[in-house]
Design a protein around this motif. Structure first.
Motif, PDB file in Angstrom:
ATOM      1  N   TYR A 190       0.842  -1.192   0.000  1.00 57.29           N
ATOM      2  CA  TYR A 190       0.000   0.000   0.000  1.00 57.29           C
ATOM      3  C   TYR A 190       0.878   1.244   0.000  1.00 57.29           C
ATOM      4  O   TYR A 190       2.054   1.176   0.335  1.00 57.29           O
ATOM      5  N   PRO A 191       0.307   2.404  -0.330  1.00 56.81           N
ATOM      6  CA  PRO A 191       1.112   3.635  -0.332  1.00 56.81           C
ATOM      7  C   PRO A 191       1.283   4.236   1.069  1.00 56.81           C
ATOM      8  O   PRO A 191       1.610   5.406   1.209  1.00 56.81           O
ATOM      9  N   TYR A 192       1.084   3.431   2.088  1.00 59.17           N
ATOM     10  CA  TYR A 192       1.213   3.881   3.473  1.00 59.17           C
ATOM     11  C   TYR A 192       1.754   2.725   4.321  1.00 59.17           C
ATOM     12  O   TYR A 192       1.661   1.557   3.939  1.00 59.17           O
ATOM     13  N   PRO A 193       2.321   3.037   5.494  1.00 58.63           N
ATOM     14  CA  PRO A 193       2.813   1.975   6.380  1.00 58.63           C
ATOM     15  C   PRO A 193       1.662   1.114   6.889  1.00 58.63           C
ATOM     16  O   PRO A 193       0.543   1.596   7.077  1.00 58.63           O
ATOM     17  N   LYS A 194       1.948  -0.157   7.089  1.00 57.83           N
ATOM     18  CA  LYS A 194       0.924  -1.076   7.560  1.00 57.83           C
ATOM     19  C   LYS A 194       1.587  -2.280   8.201  1.00 57.83           C
ATOM     20  O   LYS A 194       2.589  -2.776   7.703  1.00 57.83           O
ATOM     21  N   GLU A 195       1.035  -2.748   9.302  1.00 54.25           N
ATOM     22  CA  GLU A 195       1.521  -3.990   9.890  1.00 54.25           C
ATOM     23  C   GLU A 195       0.915  -5.155   9.124  1.00 54.25           C
ATOM     24  O   GLU A 195      -0.258  -5.133   8.757  1.00 54.25           O
ATOM     25  N   GLU A 196       1.737  -6.173   8.883  1.00 54.75           N
ATOM     26  CA  GLU A 196       1.287  -7.362   8.170  1.00 54.75           C
ATOM     27  C   GLU A 196       1.778  -8.597   8.908  1.00 54.75           C
ATOM     28  O   GLU A 196       2.736  -8.532   9.677  1.00 54.75           O
TER      29      GLU A 196
END
Length: 173
Positions: free
Chosen positions: A17-23
């Motif tokens: 995604y174009p943003y930080p994200k926890e996966e």
């Protein structure tokens, strides 16, 4: 790290995604199998991992995934451009991307107008045939496909001096 190369490491992953994200990252290891040494080495997933939910859809990986022991961890992911900006990098000579099914999502979120990438090498193993839509997308981002074989795509930025060296040479198979 032990060889003290000029490199950076980060215990994170590249965001889809174009943003930080926890996966959730799925890491693979291999249990004890009764098979020849050659087959064990050929099918060894040591060091392989993928983001939970990313579809691999590959007969190449299906059997390996079924046989592998999986462990799960929560990982912070950042857009590719975030890493480059943090390192004050605005030009990349070679971007090689092989991330077990997340390649297209990562590339779709690169702000191509803010970043100059000369050559992009992408392995897309989960796509069984030539991906015309993917090639068209890269073309819309000012890249020309100069090589394709199996699951490997090589793109060169239009107008790059490298393009003049390969004009007239047929290397797309």
């Amino acid at each position: 790290m032990t060889k003290q190369r000029k490199a950076w490491t980060s215990h994170t992953c590249i965001s889809l995604y174009p943003y930080p994200k926890e996966e959730v990252l799925v890491s693979l290891s291999r249990g004890v199998q009764k098979e020849s040494e050659l087959m064990r080495r050929a099918n060894d997933p040591h060091g392989s991992s993928y983001v939970l939910g990313v579809t691999l859809d590959s007969t190449l990986y299906d059997s390996m995934l079924l046989q592998a022991t999986k462990s799960y961890s929560l990982v912070q992911c950042f857009p590719l451009v975030s890493y480059l900006l943090a390192l004050n990098v605005s030009t990349v000579d070679l971007l090689s991307l092989d991330v077990q099914g997340a390649e297209k999502g990562i590339l779709e979120n690169v702000p191509w107008s803010r970043l100059v990438v000369r050559v992009v090498v992408v392995e897309v193993v989960h796509h069984s045939a030539f991906d015309e839509v993917f090639v068209e997308y890269m073309g819309s981002q000012n890249f020309t496909l100069v090589y394709f074989r199996g699951e490997d795509y090589v793109f060169v930025r239009n107008g790059d001096p490298l393009m003049s060296k390969i004009q007239g040479v047929t290397i797309v198979e």
